[in-house]
Design an enzyme around this catalytic site. Structure first.
Site, PDB file in Angstrom:
ATOM      1  N   SER A 119      68.747  26.661  61.548  1.00 52.83           N
ATOM      2  CA  SER A 119      68.869  25.983  62.833  1.00 52.83           C
ATOM      3  C   SER A 119      70.288  26.181  63.377  1.00 52.83           C
ATOM      4  CB  SER A 119      68.503  24.502  62.693  1.00 52.83           C
ATOM      5  OG  SER A 119      68.360  23.887  63.945  1.00 52.83           O
ATOM      6  N   GLU A 215      63.551  32.399  65.530  1.00 50.02           N
ATOM      7  CA  GLU A 215      62.707  31.221  65.687  1.00 50.02           C
ATOM      8  C   GLU A 215      63.482  30.239  66.553  1.00 50.02           C
ATOM      9  OE1 GLU A 215      63.109  27.862  64.092  1.00 50.02           O
ATOM     10  OE2 GLU A 215      65.183  28.417  63.695  1.00 50.02           O
ATOM     11  N   HIS A 280      61.696  25.938  61.825  1.00 47.08           N
ATOM     12  CA  HIS A 280      61.391  24.517  62.000  1.00 47.08           C
ATOM     13  C   HIS A 280      59.889  24.268  61.835  1.00 47.08           C
ATOM     14  CE1 HIS A 280      65.257  25.033  64.080  1.00 47.08           C
ATOM     15  NE2 HIS A 280      65.466  23.751  63.879  1.00 47.08           N
TER      16      HIS A 280
END
Length: 310
Positions: A119, A215, A280
């Protein structure tokens, strides 16, 4: 632009290894941190929480304390010869704010160690590649809800840390957005952070020869379009060998996102694997960045030339 080459692999972990848990980005729920530390102890590791890991910035509540304190925690852990690995507690936002405060020369002198996160930690994956030349692990974080609740995510990370030969072929449930096979060096992370890092000191400007893993979470489709278009216009995707696409959690319905992915990436002329199971999402896989590998988009596999850790 140069072609990506494999990076230096840090040593694997063994029972008793000391693991520092740091918070470079957002604030940490104390109960989730405690649960994550228990998981690590259950693996026979010796986890140690950094001094400021539970801090919260007094004015900017989305930060886990002051930039200088977050940077100091990471640098102190990395330069401590008793620490074998550094695992981030969670993402959120804040790594970009503290990356320039790190003493990269001192960290390089400290030698190779395992580094884990995803992330917002994408910023640090790139920095560790550029400044330290090290393989890093895009994987679950110690205080992440996905980690403390998912046996599959835990097991894949544990295997990567202790027995990397057993996961040299990473198998997903994904399919081919664009079929084919490709060889290259893995890199990537959160799309918005890759796009946001272009032009900064610690981010590469090209994925030439790379297997780019992307992502994201909580983004509207037009924003994903903007990020992908930024990569295209900046030349980041010129010469890319292939792409692996992970989860798009809390984005628009996947059919909508998929239409965009085909529009922006389908014309590159390289294999593209979709829904590869990292990021995620529930049961997220751990992907090493900086290793040479072969992508088989049709089979949904990534086979590493060597184990992720030495």
């Amino acid at each position: 632009m140069s072609t990506l080459t494999p990076l230096r692999r840090p040593p694997r972990l063994a029972p008793g290894a000391r693991v520092a848990v740091v918070a470079p980005s957002g604030p940490i729920p104390e109960e989730r941190l405690a649960a994550g530390l228990d998981v690590l102890r259950g693996w026979g590791l010796d986890p140690v929480a950094a001094p400021h890991v539970l801090d919260r910035h007094g004015e900017l509540g989305y930060l886990a304390g002051a930039d200088a304190d977050r940077a100091a925690d990471l640098q102190r852990a990395w330069c401590d010869p008793a620490v074998d690995a550094v695992i981030c507690a969670r993402g959120g936002y804040g790594a970009q704010r503290m990356a320039d405060a790190l003493d990269w020369e001192a960290m390089r002198a400290a030698g190779p160690k395992v580094f884990v996160g995803f992330s917002d930690i994408t910023t640090l994956h790139e920095a560790f590649a550029v400044r330290l030349g090290l393989v890093t692990l895009h994987g679950p974080m110690a205080a992440g809800a996905d980690f403390v609740k998912s046996a599959r995510a835990q097991e894949h990370l544990r295997a990567t840390l202790f027995d990397p030969e057993s996961v040299r072929t990473i198998r997903s449930d994904g399919t081919a957005l664009v079929p084919g096979r490709a060889r290259g060096v893995t890199l990537g992370g959160c799309l918005s952070l890759i796009a946001g890092g272009i032009g900064t000191p610690h981010t590469r400007d090209s994925a030439r020869g790379g297997l780019l893993c992307l992502e994201d979470v909580g983004e509207e489709t037009y924003r994903l379009d903007r990020y992908l278009t930024q990569l295209l216009r900046a030349g980041m995707l010129d010469g890319v060998a292939g792409l692996l696409l992970g989860s798009w959690a809390e984005c628009d319905p996947y059919d909508t996102v998929r239409t965009l992915l085909v529009d922006r990436l389908g014309g590159l002329g390289v294999p593209v694997a979709e829904q590869f199971g990292f990021g995620h999402c529930d049961d997220a896989l751990t992907l090493p960045f900086g290793v040479a590998a072969e992508l088989d988009a049709d089979a949904g596999t990534l086979t590493l030339d060597e184990p992720a850790l030495s």
